[in-house]
Design a protein around this motif. Structure first.
Motif, PDB file in Angstrom:
ATOM      1  N   GLU A  26      10.650  -5.756  -5.510  1.00  0.00           N
ATOM      2  CA  GLU A  26      11.000  -4.557  -6.034  1.00  0.00           C
ATOM      3  C   GLU A  26      10.485  -4.058  -7.208  1.00  0.00           C
ATOM      4  OE1 GLU A  26      15.211  -1.716  -6.608  1.00  0.00           O
ATOM      5  OE2 GLU A  26      15.135  -3.774  -5.728  1.00  0.00           O
ATOM      6  N   LYS A  49       7.690  -4.987  -8.405  1.00  0.00           N
ATOM      7  CA  LYS A  49       6.341  -4.883  -7.895  1.00  0.00           C
ATOM      8  C   LYS A  49       5.716  -5.975  -8.683  1.00  0.00           C
ATOM      9  CE  LYS A  49       6.716  -0.817  -6.273  1.00  0.00           C
ATOM     10  NZ  LYS A  49       6.596  -0.568  -4.807  1.00  0.00           N
ATOM     11  N   ASP A  67       3.600  -8.410  -3.338  1.00  0.00           N
ATOM     12  CA  ASP A  67       3.883  -7.878  -2.188  1.00  0.00           C
ATOM     13  C   ASP A  67       4.443  -8.772  -1.271  1.00  0.00           C
ATOM     14  OD1 ASP A  67       2.490  -5.328  -3.026  1.00  0.00           O
ATOM     15  OD2 ASP A  67       0.847  -6.049  -2.212  1.00  0.00           O
ATOM     16  N   ARG A  89      -3.054  -7.622 -11.462  1.00  0.00           N
ATOM     17  CA  ARG A  89      -2.606  -6.395 -12.148  1.00  0.00           C
ATOM     18  C   ARG A  89      -3.906  -6.051 -13.016  1.00  0.00           C
ATOM     19  NH1 ARG A  89       2.999  -8.569 -13.843  1.00  0.00           N
ATOM     20  NH2 ARG A  89       3.927  -9.328 -12.016  1.00  0.00           N
ATOM     21  N   PRO A 101       4.968   2.506 -12.913  1.00  0.00           N
ATOM     22  CA  PRO A 101       4.941   0.933 -13.098  1.00  0.00           C
ATOM     23  C   PRO A 101       5.988   0.310 -13.809  1.00  0.00           C
ATOM     24  CG  PRO A 101       3.422   2.201 -14.620  1.00  0.00           C
ATOM     25  CD  PRO A 101       4.092   3.246 -13.940  1.00  0.00           C
ATOM     26  N   GLY A 146       3.922  -5.206   1.689  1.00  0.00           N
ATOM     27  CA  GLY A 146       3.089  -3.948   1.555  1.00  0.00           C
ATOM     28  C   GLY A 146       2.617  -3.653   2.920  1.00  0.00           C
TER      29      GLY A 146
END
Length: 329
Positions: A83, A85, A88, A119, A210, A308
């Motif tokens: 959650e 991020k 995935d 990232r 983000p 995802g």
């Protein structure tokens, strides 16, 4: 003396069962994992890392980074890592088959680094000094989809018919038109679910922010190699409330001989070196950044469900209903 034999057997059995349960059975289950590949043998994951990445892992462990950062994304039923991020999917044993030792971490004073390399900005975005996407080259033709979406977004101009072009209404047509009664207006015609979803602006969810701080102007692109060097040298220059120690001993201050080095840190404020001097990373600092840029567990695995992929497949699994109320075929 009679109780020594049962005591000895009890102690031996405890250690034997512990060794079998904690060492032998896990090694039998996951000790012989191989990299995953497709049918053609081209998409192989994971891959052995280079020498700089291996040395960077030793620098990472020697400086105690694993005491404040973990490298394991927990499953969605046991934590909020997905959650946030941070990945995935959850981490799996296959992700670590080439790591010796596996630096899962002790605790989380900072964020999880299992996917810190995923990232990183793209190569073309890293060329922009503010971290934004690089602009399109001049003279490049726009794609048909972008032109079509731009035309659909802009409303057509309201045009009033001119007297020269508007046809004159015939008296017969006026007489044949029935008079309108001033009765109550009926309900508006119902729209199809697809048209209503396309017309309402709330149908498309707004992009979520983000979970990490927004990039400020004047610094390297966030999570790029240059950004990692600035963050290691001066963490408070990026996040004022950071409790991360500064690793300035991994960098060298030297005089600019001919031209400024391409590896020189882009520092601001009080961290800026004196005129004619520059701060460059040592080989250990380059290896440490190379190790962090190589941390990437975003590749899908067959034995792990990716959130995802399931989220992208769920809207396609249920087709929209037909306008007549019948299910679409």
């Amino acid at each position: 003396m009679k109780g020594l034999a049962p005591l000895f057997l009890g102690i031996f059995g405890t250690f034997a069962f512990s060794w079998v349960g904690l060492t032998l059975i896990p090694n039998w289950q996951i000790g012989h994992l191989n990299p995953q590949s497709d049918e053609e043998g081209t998409d192989i994951y994971p891959m052995p890392q280079s020498g700089m990445v291996t040395r960077g892992a030793r620098v990472y462990a020697a400086n105690g980074c694993n005491y404040c950062h973990s490298e394991q994304v927990r499953a969605d039923y046991s934590g909020a890592d997905i959650e946030r991020k941070w990945g995935d999917r959850r981490s799996a044993p296959r992700d670590y088959i080439f790591e010796r030792p596996v630096l899962l971490g002790k605790m989380r004073m900072g964020q999880d680094l299992a996917n810190i390399g995923a990232r990183a900005p793209k190569e073309e975005e890293s060329l922009s000094p503010t971290g934004g996407a690089s602009p399109a080259p001049q003279g490049a033709a726009a794609s048909p989809g972008a032109v079509a979406s731009a035309k659909a977004a802009s409303p057509p101009p309201a045009t009033s018919p001119s007297p020269a072009t508007a046809p004159a209404a015939s008296p017969g047509a006026i007489a044949s038109k029935p008079p309108t009664s001033p009765g109550p207006a009926g309900p508006p015609p119902s729209k199809s679910p697809a048209a209503a979803a396309a017309a309402s602006p709330a149908a498309s969810p707004a992009p979520s922010a983000p979970p990490w701080p927004e990039q400020t102007a004047g610094l390297p692109p966030m999570y790029s190699a240059a950004w990692h060097h600035v963050h290691l040298y001066s963490p408070r220059s990026i996040n004022f409330d950071s409790n991360m120690p500064s690793y300035r001993f991994l960098y060298e201050t030297r005089r600019i001989s001919d031209a400024r080095s391409s590896d020189a840190l882009q520092l601001t404020g009080s961290d800026t070196p004196r005129e004619g001097w520059e701060i460059v990373p040592t080989y250990d600092a380059k290896c440490l950044v190379a190790y962090m840029m190589a941390l990437n567990q975003s590749h899908p695995l067959k034995e792990v469900r990716s959130t995802g992929a399931s989220a992208a497949a769920s809207p396609a699994a249920s087709p929209p209903p037909a306008p007549g109320g019948q299910p679409a075929k």
